[in-house]
Write a protein that holds these residues in place. Structure first.
Motif, PDB file in Angstrom:
ATOM      1  N   SER A 101     -26.343 -29.812 -85.645  1.00 38.30           N
ATOM      2  CA  SER A 101     -26.962 -30.489 -84.512  1.00 38.30           C
ATOM      3  C   SER A 101     -26.317 -29.972 -83.230  1.00 38.30           C
ATOM      4  CB  SER A 101     -26.735 -32.000 -84.623  1.00 38.30           C
ATOM      5  OG  SER A 101     -27.091 -32.661 -83.436  1.00 38.30           O
ATOM      6  N   THR A 129     -25.882 -31.941 -80.803  1.00 39.83           N
ATOM      7  CA  THR A 129     -25.288 -33.131 -80.196  1.00 39.83           C
ATOM      8  C   THR A 129     -24.283 -33.839 -81.106  1.00 39.83           C
ATOM      9  OG1 THR A 129     -27.136 -34.500 -80.971  1.00 39.83           O
ATOM     10  CG2 THR A 129     -27.330 -33.555 -78.759  1.00 39.83           C
ATOM     11  N   SER A 130     -23.785 -33.149 -82.127  1.00 37.98           N
ATOM     12  CA  SER A 130     -22.799 -33.753 -83.024  1.00 37.98           C
ATOM     13  C   SER A 130     -21.760 -32.704 -83.398  1.00 37.98           C
ATOM     14  CB  SER A 130     -23.480 -34.284 -84.286  1.00 37.98           C
ATOM     15  OG  SER A 130     -22.519 -34.793 -85.193  1.00 37.98           O
ATOM     16  N   THR A 164     -14.554 -36.787 -83.726  1.00 41.55           N
ATOM     17  CA  THR A 164     -15.943 -36.353 -83.608  1.00 41.55           C
ATOM     18  C   THR A 164     -16.425 -36.598 -82.179  1.00 41.55           C
ATOM     19  OG1 THR A 164     -16.754 -38.511 -84.348  1.00 41.55           O
ATOM     20  CG2 THR A 164     -16.472 -36.812 -86.043  1.00 41.55           C
ATOM     21  N   ALA A 183     -20.082 -36.221 -79.328  1.00 41.15           N
ATOM     22  CA  ALA A 183     -21.537 -36.170 -79.152  1.00 41.15           C
ATOM     23  C   ALA A 183     -21.842 -35.451 -77.834  1.00 41.15           C
ATOM     24  CB  ALA A 183     -22.124 -37.574 -79.170  1.00 41.15           C
TER      25      ALA A 183
END
Length: 191
Positions: free
Chosen positions: A132, A134-135, A154, A156
């Motif tokens: 992704s 966005t991850s 983690t 985003a």
């Protein structure tokens, strides 16, 4: 993919010694068999240098975060499984004064360390997209490790948009020095 061991003409095209080329598999096999070429491994996932510098950038020690290096990762540069690696080298005075070192991406602090009685810091920072844009996950806490009791961080961060990488420093000790001597930002290209 093959590399020619000497000059050779193939199908009316002249290839010089050391030339790396991809030809039809049967042609490559014949050239290797006759000793004109050798098998050459294909690097299918190259590494791209996004930014680097070995020009020293000094912190003025004003007790505020100072951007010593900055690079904008343009939207679309990273793929959904790309890896971003940042390698800064800070050099500073060995004193009791705090020297705060940070890496920010898109305004998010992804690395921070406070140094006092040492003279350099050279963390290996890795941020991997997780299928992704966005991850992301950060596998290391500033250095390679084989085991730890810390859960990986983690994030985003939206790499479908421009994101600015900032390498910053903050110091307050009068008479101290704090310099970003070198940095390199690498992109391990993936889909």
């Amino acid at each position: 993919m093959i590399r020619f061991l000497n000059d050779k003409t193939v199908s009316a095209i002249r290839y010089g010694q050391g030339t790396i080329v991809k030809l039809a598999p049967e042609i490559e096999k014949a050239l290797i068999t006759e000793g004109a070429a050798e098998n050459y491994p294909l690097i299918s996932r190259p590494i791209e240098i996004l930014s680097n510098s070995a020009v020293p950038a000094s912190c003025t020690l004003t007790n505020v975060d100072e951007v010593l290096a900055s690079y904008t990762v343009a939207a679309g540069t990273l793929g959904v499984n790309s890896i971003l690696q940042i390698e800064p080298l800070w050099v500073f005075s060995d004193s009791a004064s705090d020297k705060i070192l940070k890496i920010r991406i898109g305004g998010t602090t992804v690395y921070t360390a406070t140094q006092t009685t040492s003279t350099k810091a050279a963390p290996l920072f890795v941020l991997a997209n997780r299928n992704s844009l966005t991850s992301q996950i950060k596998p290391y806490e500033g250095a390679y490790m084989t085991s730890a009791s810390i859960t990986p961080e983690t994030y985003a961060i939206d790499f479908s948009r421009n994101q600015t990488v900032e390498i910053t420093s903050r110091g307050s000790g009068r008479g101290d020095s704090l310099v970003l001597e070198y940095y390199r930002i690498l992109h391990f290209i993936r889909d």
